[in-house]
Structure formats: structure tokens, C-alpha cells
Design an enzyme around this catalytic site. Structure first.
Site, PDB file in Angstrom:
ATOM      1  N   CYS A 149      54.880  14.399  28.389  1.00 24.00           N
ATOM      2  CA  CYS A 149      55.306  13.030  28.716  1.00 24.00           C
ATOM      3  C   CYS A 149      54.128  12.134  29.149  1.00 24.00           C
ATOM      4  CB  CYS A 149      56.374  13.055  29.792  1.00 24.00           C
ATOM      5  SG  CYS A 149      56.121  14.300  31.059  1.00 24.00           S
ATOM      6  N   HIS A 242      56.368   7.617  34.772  1.00 26.49           N
ATOM      7  CA  HIS A 242      54.994   8.025  35.074  1.00 26.49           C
ATOM      8  C   HIS A 242      54.092   6.784  35.043  1.00 26.49           C
ATOM      9  CE1 HIS A 242      56.327  12.023  34.907  1.00 26.49           C
ATOM     10  NE2 HIS A 242      55.699  12.494  33.850  1.00 26.49           N
TER      11      HIS A 242
HETATM   12  P1  NAP Z   1      65.548  22.035  32.684  1.00 24.56           P
HETATM   13  O1  NAP Z   1      66.208  20.893  33.367  1.00 24.56           O
HETATM   14  O2  NAP Z   1      65.135  23.212  33.493  1.00 24.56           O
HETATM   15  O3  NAP Z   1      66.551  22.557  31.512  1.00 24.56           O
HETATM   16  C1  NAP Z   1      66.327  23.749  30.788  1.00 24.56           C
HETATM   17  C2  NAP Z   1      67.456  24.001  29.781  1.00 24.56           C
HETATM   18  O4  NAP Z   1      67.175  25.232  29.070  1.00 24.56           O
HETATM   19  C3  NAP Z   1      68.837  24.191  30.412  1.00 24.56           C
HETATM   20  O5  NAP Z   1      69.810  23.655  29.546  1.00 24.56           O
HETATM   21  C4  NAP Z   1      68.992  25.711  30.454  1.00 24.56           C
HETATM   22  O6  NAP Z   1      70.344  26.152  30.420  1.00 24.56           O
HETATM   23  C5  NAP Z   1      68.302  26.101  29.168  1.00 24.56           C
HETATM   24  N1  NAP Z   1      67.880  27.503  29.170  1.00 24.56           N
HETATM   25  C6  NAP Z   1      67.186  28.146  30.159  1.00 24.56           C
HETATM   26  N2  NAP Z   1      66.995  29.436  29.810  1.00 24.56           N
HETATM   27  C7  NAP Z   1      67.562  29.611  28.596  1.00 24.56           C
HETATM   28  C8  NAP Z   1      67.714  30.709  27.712  1.00 24.56           C
HETATM   29  N3  NAP Z   1      67.212  31.914  28.013  1.00 24.56           N
HETATM   30  N4  NAP Z   1      68.354  30.519  26.534  1.00 24.56           N
HETATM   31  C9  NAP Z   1      68.853  29.295  26.203  1.00 24.56           C
HETATM   32  N5  NAP Z   1      68.756  28.206  27.017  1.00 24.56           N
HETATM   33  C10 NAP Z   1      68.117  28.362  28.182  1.00 24.56           C
HETATM   34  O7  NAP Z   1      64.259  21.577  31.907  1.00 24.56           O
HETATM   35  P2  NAP Z   1      63.837  20.078  31.390  1.00 24.56           P
HETATM   36  O8  NAP Z   1      63.098  19.325  32.418  1.00 24.56           O
HETATM   37  O9  NAP Z   1      65.055  19.453  30.753  1.00 24.56           O
HETATM   38  O10 NAP Z   1      62.733  20.424  30.270  1.00 24.56           O
HETATM   39  C11 NAP Z   1      63.092  20.964  28.994  1.00 24.56           C
HETATM   40  C12 NAP Z   1      61.852  21.028  28.128  1.00 24.56           C
HETATM   41  O11 NAP Z   1      61.351  19.712  27.918  1.00 24.56           O
HETATM   42  C13 NAP Z   1      60.690  21.831  28.758  1.00 24.56           C
HETATM   43  O12 NAP Z   1      60.013  22.539  27.761  1.00 24.56           O
HETATM   44  C14 NAP Z   1      59.832  20.747  29.384  1.00 24.56           C
HETATM   45  O13 NAP Z   1      58.493  21.164  29.524  1.00 24.56           O
HETATM   46  C15 NAP Z   1      59.981  19.636  28.343  1.00 24.56           C
HETATM   47  N6  NAP Z   1      59.706  18.285  28.822  1.00 24.56           N
HETATM   48  C16 NAP Z   1      60.271  17.849  29.979  1.00 24.56           C
HETATM   49  C17 NAP Z   1      59.992  16.544  30.400  1.00 24.56           C
HETATM   50  C18 NAP Z   1      60.551  15.979  31.680  1.00 24.56           C
HETATM   51  O14 NAP Z   1      60.120  14.859  32.041  1.00 24.56           O
HETATM   52  N7  NAP Z   1      61.475  16.675  32.373  1.00 24.56           N
HETATM   53  C19 NAP Z   1      59.184  15.701  29.630  1.00 24.56           C
HETATM   54  C20 NAP Z   1      58.657  16.190  28.441  1.00 24.56           C
HETATM   55  C21 NAP Z   1      58.945  17.478  28.055  1.00 24.56           C
HETATM   56  P3  NAP Z   1      71.155  26.614  31.760  1.00 24.56           P
HETATM   57  O15 NAP Z   1      71.669  25.358  32.395  1.00 24.56           O
HETATM   58  O16 NAP Z   1      72.255  27.464  31.225  1.00 24.56           O
HETATM   59  O17 NAP Z   1      70.191  27.346  32.627  1.00 24.56           O
END
Ligand code: NAP
Length: 350
Positions: A149, A242
Site C-alpha cells: 500500500c 498513509h
Molecule cells: P486480515 O484482516 O488478517 O484477513 C486475512 C483473511 O485471510 C481473513 O479472511 C482470514 O479468514 C483469511 N485466512 C487466514 N488464514 C487462512 C487460511 N489458512 N486459509 C484461507 N483463508 C485464510 O488481513 P488483511 O489486512 O485483510 O490483509 C490481507 C492481505 O492483503 C495480506 O496479504 C496483506 O499483506 C495485504 N494487504 C493489506 C493491506 C492493508 O492495508 N490492510 C494493504 C495492502 C495489502 P478468517 O477470518 O477465517 O481467519
């Protein structure tokens, strides 16, 4: 009217919910499957997930049953992935092998030489790497990624300057929102009233991804841009958005006025094609000396434009300015959806 069925992997997370909100009424795409981990699959979306966005909770999909992230069951031609890095390493290739085009937010495959790392305004021609990837890996689908991001916001401001002058060096100090760490992220007791000068893995990501994004694809090969980037990343108690303080060395040492003109005139491919998620102006230029500000500016254009203000002389590198962008919209879900719209416009998605 036919809409392309899509699967959202990780639909319960911070980014996954934003995917669902963006895709629920999208003119090209229709949500077919929502997946999560084994902790959530088999449950109704509204029972497994606490909706954390304003507006219509679950976007009418609260009764939809979450599925396992398994391409033998939850497969669509287009897959949006909001999975964590390690989970994505195993799952995204299985979807690509099964024929899906996976638009991923995870860092896992971003720097692979045959994986497009895309921001449609910045490097739409990098889509050509998809053919190389399919040939090399024997996939009928493929993986396309969007950057970290912080990088996304930075390259949106650098791209027109690189096109017009050539960027030689960048010094970027970030003040990054709590939502960038996912949910629950950094403990409120650690973050409230505080600034944390470390975000694991963030600085190297910004430094290497910027060179890939501003590079060129020639004959199926990526040539990174010869740009030196130094990133200093901080977590601050802000919800979304950000902020970045940027100093940049440009060839020819243009004036701040010239830099402003170039940014204001920038009209890249998504704006020319009027893609659904593209903001009318990719960079919003602010005149007031105290803008951009997170609370006042970051939600404009549904979080899809970046904001630039205070363009002025830098005694070290030549030009400096203040920059702001939405980390979970432009920097995550919105960026991925725009990538898919670009792929559709260029005939990669039928
Ligand atoms: P998050 O809130 O922790 O969400 C993770 C998701 O993955 C949840 O739906 C979770 O499901 C699922 N998950 C976890 N373990 C799993 C498994 N073994 N099999 C299938 N699904 C699984 O994370 P986030 O912030 O949304 O980030 C998601 C991705 O986007 C990451 O790679 C992060 O680096 C990237 N990203 C994030 C941002 C940001 O600003 N947050 C920006 C750019 C990129 P459950 O609810 O069932 O645990």
C-alpha cells in the site's frame, strides 16, 4: 446483463470486506464465492465475520455461506485474493493452475520476474508478463499482483515525474495507518498517543517494488528502473490513510511549478478509458499549505486518488512534497479491482 463471476479469498478480513463492498454492485463482476479459513468456512458470512466498514453491512450477502479456499469448490474465472502472505503461497497457484486469473494483494509473488506488479495508471504494459508466466508455469490462469500500500501511493506520484523527467533518487518517510496491519493489528495500548518507527518488512518492499513498477517490460523481460529509494516507515494512530513525506531527485532539476504542471496534466490509461474504479484525476493537487490531511482528504474519490500538496524546493534532492493515499482502497482492494478492470479493457479477461 452478464457479469463475470468472481471469488473473494479471505472475505472476512480488513481487505476482504472492502472487496465485497466494491464488488457487490460492480457492473463487470458478480460475487459467486466468498471464502475464509477453516475457522470460518461453513458459517454464514454475517455469523463468521464482524463487519467493520460504514454503510450497508455485508452488502446483502450476510446469508451467503463461506466456503473453504479450495479451487475444486470455490472457483471462478476471476479471483480476488485478500490472503496473508504465507497462505497465499500455497493457495494462489492452485487457483491459477485451475484456470483463474488471481488478482492478489499478498506480497508473496510480487517480485517474481514473470508476475505483473501492477498499478494501472503507472505500468499497464506490465500486463504482458502474464503470457510469460503462463508459458513458464504451464498455467491457463495466472497471478497478477498489486504493490504494498505504501509503494502504491508513492508510485502514483512518481510515475508522471518519471515519464516527464526521469526519477533518479527518492527519500520517503511514511506515517502509516493502523488498518495497514490487518485486524486486530497493532494493540491499541501500543499505538494510541504513539509513533512506532518499525513496520516489519515494509521499507525493503517500498525500495524494491518502486524500481519494478517504474521499470519497462521489453521482449517479455522486465528491466527495473535505475532508481535509488530510501524508505523510513512509521506506524501512527490513524485509522485509514498513509501519509508520506517525499523528496525526489529528478533529471534536469525542474522547478516546483513545472512539477505541479506535470502532475496536473497527467491523464493515464485508466482515466482515458474511464474504467469503473478509476478516479477522474489520479492525483489531486492541493493548494492550501496545510493539506493534504488524512481526516479531510483520504475518502475522496472512494479512496482511489492520491493527494499531493506543498510541492517545493528540497535543498538535498531538488523537489519535496506531501503525499497521501488510502491504504486499504487504492493500496489494496480498489487497486486490485482496477487491475481486473484494466485486464478486461485490454481483452485479457473475456
Ligand atoms: P486480515 O484482516 O488478517 O484477513 C486475512 C483473511 O485471510 C481473513 O479472511 C482470514 O479468514 C483469511 N485466512 C487466514 N488464514 C487462512 C487460511 N489458512 N486459509 C484461507 N483463508 C485464510 O488481513 P488483511 O489486512 O485483510 O490483509 C490481507 C492481505 O492483503 C495480506 O496479504 C496483506 O499483506 C495485504 N494487504 C493489506 C493491506 C492493508 O492495508 N490492510 C494493504 C495492502 C495489502 P478468517 O477470518 O477465517 O481467519
Amino acid at each position: 446483463m452478464y457479469r463475470i463471476p468472481v471469488t473473494v479469498l479471505g472475505a472476512t478480513g480488513v481487505v476482504g470486506q472492502r472487496f465485497v463492498r466494491r464488488l457487490a454492485n460492480h457492473p463487470l463482476f458478480e460475487i459467486a464465492h466468498l471464502t475464509a479459513s477453516g475457522r470460518s468456512s461453513g458459517k454464514r458470512y454475517q455469523d463468521a465475520c464482524e463487519w467493520r466498514l460504514e454503510g450497508d453491512a455485508f452488502m446483502g450477502l450476510g446469508d451467503q455461506v463461506l466456503e473453504d479456499s479450495d479451487p475444486s469448490r470455490a472457483l471462478s474465472p476471476v479471483v480476488f485474493s485478500a490472503l496473508d502472505t504465507e497462505v497465499a503461497r500455497d493457495l494462489e497457484p492452485t487457483y491459477a493452475q485451475a484456470g483463474a486469473l488471481v488478482f492478489s494483494n499478498a506480497a508473496t509473488f510480487r517480485m517474481d520476474p514473470d508476475v505483473p506488479l501492477l498499478v494501472p495508471e503507472v505500468n499497464p504494459d506490465h500486463l504482458a508478463l502474464l503470457e510469460v508466466q503462463r508459458e513458464r508455469r504451464g498455467w491457463t490462469g495466472g497471478i497478477l499482483t498489486n504493490p504494498n500500500c505504501t509503494t502504491t501511493v508513492l508510485v502514483m506520484a512518481l510515475a508522471p515525474l518519471h515519464e516527464a523527467f526521469g526519477v533518479e533518487a527518492v527519500l520517503m518517510t511514511s506515517m502509516q495507518a493502523a488498518s495497514g496491519a490487518g485486524y486486530p493489528g497493532v494493540s491499541s495500548l501500543d499505538l494510541m498517543g504513539n509513533v512506532i518507527p518499525f513496520i516489519k518488512g515494509e521499507e525493503p518492499k517500498v525500495e524494491v517494488e518502486t524500481a519494478k513498477l517504474l521499470g519497462r517490460v521489453q521482449g517479455g523481460q522486465l528491466r527495473e528502473a535505475p532508481i535509488v529509494v530510501s524508505a523510513l516507515c512509521h506506524r501512527v494512530p490513524v485509522l485509514d490513510g498513509h501519509s508520506e513525506a517525499v523528496s525526489v531527485k529528478l533529471k534536469g532539476d525542474p522547478s516546483p511549478e513545472r512539477v505541479r504542471e506535470v502532475m496536473a496534466a497527467w491523464c493515464p490509461e485508466p482515466q482515458r478509458l474511464r474504467l469503473t474504479s478509476a478516479p477522474s484525476a489520479p492525483i489531486r493537487l492541493h493548494e492550501a499549505e496545510n493539506r493534504p490531511q488524512v481526516r479531510r482528504d483520504v475518502e475522496m474519490d472512494f479512496g482511489m486518488s492520491v493527494h499531493v500538496g506543498r510541492i517545493r524546493r528540497c535543498p538535498v534532492l531538488g523537489i519535496k512534497f506531501s503525499l497521501l493515499g488510502h491504504n486499504t482502497e487504492r493500496g489494496a482492494a480498489g487497486g486490485s479491482v482496477l487491475n481486473a478492470e484494466l485486464a478486461h479493457a485490454r481483452g485479457v479477461l473475456q
